[in-house]
Design a protein around this motif. Structure first.
Motif, short mmCIF file in Angstrom:
data_model
loop_
_atom_site.label_atom_id
_atom_site.label_comp_id
_atom_site.label_asym_id
_atom_site.label_seq_id
_atom_site.Cartn_x
_atom_site.Cartn_y
_atom_site.Cartn_z
N UNK A 1 0.57 -0.87 -0.08
CA UNK A 1 -0.25 0.23 0.27
C UNK A 1 0.80 1.09 0.05
N UNK A 2 0.32 2.78 -0.70
CA UNK A 2 1.46 3.29 -0.36
C UNK A 2 -0.14 4.45 -0.87
N UNK A 3 0.51 5.84 -0.62
CA UNK A 3 -0.30 7.08 -1.46
C UNK A 3 0.44 6.82 -3.05
N UNK A 4 -0.97 7.36 -3.90
CA UNK A 4 -1.58 7.22 -5.44
C UNK A 4 -0.28 8.13 -6.22
N UNK A 5 0.92 7.54 -7.54
CA UNK A 5 1.56 9.13 -7.97
C UNK A 5 1.36 8.81 -9.32
N UNK A 6 0.83 8.34 -9.93
CA UNK A 6 0.57 8.52 -11.16
C UNK A 6 0.51 6.66 -11.88
N UNK A 7 0.26 6.85 -12.76
CA UNK A 7 -0.66 5.06 -13.30
C UNK A 7 -0.24 5.28 -14.65
N UNK A 8 0.35 4.39 -15.45
CA UNK A 8 0.31 4.30 -16.80
C UNK A 8 0.34 2.95 -17.15
N UNK A 9 -0.86 2.63 -18.52
CA UNK A 9 -1.08 1.19 -17.97
C UNK A 9 -0.88 1.31 -20.26
N UNK A 10 0.27 0.26 -20.60
CA UNK A 10 0.52 -0.03 -21.85
C UNK A 10 -0.22 -1.13 -22.33
N UNK A 11 0.30 -0.98 -24.10
CA UNK A 11 -0.63 -1.99 -24.42
C UNK A 11 -0.43 -3.15 -24.74
N UNK A 12 -1.34 -4.25 -25.06
CA UNK A 12 -0.81 -5.90 -24.74
C UNK A 12 0.01 -6.13 -24.34
N UNK A 13 0.96 -6.48 -24.66
CA UNK A 13 1.99 -7.43 -23.54
C UNK A 13 2.86 -5.77 -22.80
N UNK A 14 2.92 -4.61 -23.17
CA UNK A 14 3.67 -3.37 -23.14
C UNK A 14 3.79 -3.24 -21.27
N UNK A 15 4.09 -2.86 -21.13
CA UNK A 15 4.21 -2.32 -19.25
C UNK A 15 3.27 -1.73 -19.34
N UNK A 16 2.98 -1.88 -17.51
CA UNK A 16 2.54 -0.89 -16.29
C UNK A 16 2.76 0.18 -15.63
N UNK A 17 2.90 1.26 -15.73
CA UNK A 17 3.74 2.40 -14.47
C UNK A 17 2.98 2.39 -13.62
N UNK B 1 7.79 1.66 -10.38
CA UNK B 1 7.49 0.58 -10.88
C UNK B 1 7.14 0.10 -12.32
N UNK B 2 7.90 -0.98 -12.44
CA UNK B 2 7.74 -1.26 -13.38
C UNK B 2 6.99 -2.78 -13.76
N UNK B 3 6.16 -2.68 -14.62
CA UNK B 3 5.87 -3.83 -14.29
C UNK B 3 5.25 -4.92 -16.20
N UNK B 4 5.40 -5.46 -16.15
CA UNK B 4 5.06 -6.38 -17.47
C UNK B 4 4.76 -8.02 -16.99
N UNK B 5 3.56 -8.24 -17.41
CA UNK B 5 2.88 -9.52 -17.36
C UNK B 5 2.22 -10.04 -16.40
N UNK B 6 2.99 -11.32 -15.95
CA UNK B 6 3.12 -11.06 -14.22
C UNK B 6 3.77 -11.30 -13.35
N UNK B 7 5.38 -10.65 -13.94
CA UNK B 7 6.80 -10.54 -13.14
C UNK B 7 6.90 -10.19 -12.18
N UNK B 8 7.22 -10.21 -11.09
CA UNK B 8 7.54 -9.02 -9.98
C UNK B 8 7.85 -7.98 -10.40
N UNK B 9 6.90 -6.94 -9.96
CA UNK B 9 7.19 -5.85 -9.98
C UNK B 9 9.03 -4.90 -10.21
#
Length: 609
Positions: A122-138, A151-159
């Motif tokens: 848990x944290x305070x939010x500081x922005x979110x960007x969701x990539x296309x397809x199998x692209x990264x989530x930031x 943090x960058x997240x790809x699929x089921x991999x750890x952030x």
């Protein structure tokens, strides 16, 4: 004092002021980039502000979230398959992102949606960007202990952590192809003026843009968005190089900067049209706003006709139309389209209209002050008058619909709203003017407008109410102590009341802002914190004081409010306190109506006559 009323349904009477709070409202719908028929919006249709999914092809709408204290932070994945929403605890703004399918669950709905990013605490939010397809989530985060992280997240991999700093920072945007991340940061220590860094998903730096050094004054930058085209490395950026907010285009690969130099007074923001060929420009000037289309090929600027008032959100659709949320002080908000008609019409009770706002300009110690005035139709002064002070402080009151001021007008009051120094919309110099003498500068401007209100015959000097929420609540308490003979009643919602304790208890991003405003911590500049703290002047307060506070508020925490209230009680000062189970305000309509009822009753019960 009068109260306008009406009848709703058989035998159910409701005043117009209450109807305005209870009327169903909708936000400007956001849509999935690659599935524009799928949209997400916020509405209070069931009495609590929650997220709703909308399939525009079928017209079907579905409530996505259902929590006791409401939900407003959400996003769609570019393919429209997933809805992300931020889950905090009763308004404390500290939590995690969760997600659910856009279409809902095929079987029994789970008790709680799955975490969108397993492995992130848990944290305070500081922005979110969701990539296309199998692209990264930031995912941007901040905590009191760890500062700001991305943090960058790809699929089921750890952030994977790709950014960390003690000072405030957040995710600005992710490029269309997911190869670039724009970060807004304040590593230089000025939380009011961000610099930009573009990094790759592995954390390596691509480019920097920093207007905070090299001159006599620091200037801010903001991310407005990457071009919506694969392989396009242009980033739309807001800058202050000419003393106001304007857009420019920065190619982060070549370093080229294209200064658009739009010939419009006031602040100018923009976003891309979906094909990247033009910009949708939202222009704000002297408490009102309008829209324009800027064409990149011709360099032409074409006005998009809108009624006089305020555009509080706008988006360009793939067909070239523009949808926007518009209102004025007199007319309730509505989501319109340039293709004609209302885009999204909320069900049920409609909000009654109010009275128009009048513009007043008053000479003050730091320049001309813009104030907005409303009064009951046909009324002549001197009237009981409410000075309703906006929060922020980096915000401004505008010619937009607001149920709170309208409620005071319905009860026979004139309402004055002051865009004091520190407000946005009047140039960088005006916004930045409150540093070091925080609170005291704003109150000088409020005092100048108060003098005009009395001498012009609008306001009865014996029936003046000072009120506001958040920073406006802070200025209310500070004004009652530093201008004790000026105000008959004070009503402060979720205020800063004890600046030193507030600093130590508030969320880290606000600590950074306070260090910027006051030039250090309470230990480094104790005299400035003391001079700007309402607690310092509490024993001088003469007016009856009403204070309301959320017990889970991370911005104006409850302990510092209690310290102020205890000092009032110790000398038997006339006061009332209302505590409620939420954070920095409430998303529950019943609760909001209750709060306004209590505020109105307190003012009417303590004003002479």
């Amino acid at each position: 004092m009068s109260e306008s009323g009406g009848v709703v349904g058989a035998g159910v009477s409701m005043a117009d002021w209450e109807k305005r709070f209870r009327a169903a409202r909708v936000s400007l719908p956001g849509w999935a980039d690659d599935a524009p028929q799928r949209a997400l919006f916020v509405s209070n249709a069931t009495g609590t502000y929650e997220l709703y999914a909308w399939d525009r092809d079928s017209g079907a709408q579905r409530k996505v979230t259902e929590r006791a204290n409401g939900t407003t932070d959400g996003a769609l994945s570019p393919d429209g398959e997933w809805i992300w929403w931020f889950d905090d605890k009763d308004g404390d703004e500290f939590g995690i992102w969760r997600r659910q399918p856009f279409a809902g669950y095929p079987g029994t709905r789970p008790e709680v949606d799955e975490p969108a990013v397993p492995g992130l605490d848990a944290s305070y939010p500081a922005g979110l960007a969701i990539g296309r397809g199998d692209g990264p989530v930031v995912v941007g985060r901040s905590t009191d202990e760890g500062g700001s992280t991305i943090h960058v997240v790809r699929g089921d991999a750890a952030p994977v952590e790709v950014y960390r700093h003690r000072e405030s920072a957040g995710v600005g945007d992710l490029s269309h192809d997911g190869s670039l991340i724009a970060v807004e940061h304040t590593e230089h220590g000025d939380a009011m003026h961000s610099a930009l860094r573009v990094i790759r998903p592995d954390g390596t730096t691509v480019a920097e843009l920093d207007d905070t050094s090299g001159g006599t004054e620091e200037l801010g930058l903001e991310v407005l968005g990457f071009a919506p085209v694969d392989g396009d490395t242009r980033l739309l950026v807001g800058h202050q190089r000419r003393g106001r907010w304007e857009p420019m285009v920065w190619d982060v690969s070549s370093g080229e900067e294209r200064d658009l130099a739009l010939d419009l007074p006031g602040d100018v923001s923009a976003e891309w049209y979906p094909d990247g060929s033009a910009l949708l420009v939202v222009h704000s000037f002297e408490a009102r706003s309008d829209m324009w289309r800027y064409d990149f090929v011709s360099g032409s600027l074409e006005r998009i006709e809108t009624p006089r008032g305020s555009v509080s959100g706008a988006t360009a659709r793939p067909d070239g139309s523009v949808e926007y949320l518009w209102s004025s002080a007199a007319e309730p908000p509505v989501v319109r389209s340039t293709s004609g008609g209302v885009v999204l019409d909320p069900p049920g009770l409609a909000a009654p209209a109010s009275v128009p706002v009048e513009d007043v300009w008053v000479d003050g110690p730091g320049g001309r002050i813009h104030a907005l005035v409303q009064k009951p139709a046909g009324a002549t002064g001197p009237l009981p008058t409410v000075f309703d002070i906006h929060g922020g402080p980096t915000w401004h009151d505008s010619d937009a619909f607001a149920a709170g001021p309208a409620a005071w007008v319905d009860h026979g009051f004139a309402v004055v709203r002051v865009n004091y120094r520190g407000s946005t919309g009047y140039g960088r110099e005006w916004t930045d003017a409150l540093k070091r003498r925080v609170g005291l500068i704003e109150l000088e401007d409020i005092a100048a407008v108060r003098e005009w209100a009395v001498t012009s015959g609008l306001a009865d000097p014996d029936r003046l109410v000072l009120t506001g929420g958040s920073w406006g609540g802070y200025l209310t308490l500070l004004g009652l102590g530093t201008q004790p003979d000026a105000w008959a009643v004070g009503i402060a919602a979720v205020p800063v009341a004890d600046y030193v304790t507030a600093y130590h208890d508030e969320m880290e991003a606000l600590k950074a802002m306070d260090r910027t405003l006051l030039g250090g911590t309470p230990e480094e500049v104790p005299e400035r914190f003391a001079a700007s703290s309402p607690l310092t002047y509490v024993d001088a307060v003469k007016a009856p004081v009403y204070v309301s506070a959320g017990v889970n508020d991370p911005r104006c925490p409850i302990r510092q409010v209690e310290n102020y209230v205890d000092r009032l009680a110790a000398r038997d000062a006339v006061h009332e306190v209302y505590r409620y189970d939420a954070g920095h305000g409430s998303l529950v309509v019943d609760e909001r109506v209750k709060q306004v009822s209590l505020e109105l009753a307190f003012a009417q019960g303590h004003l002479p006559g």
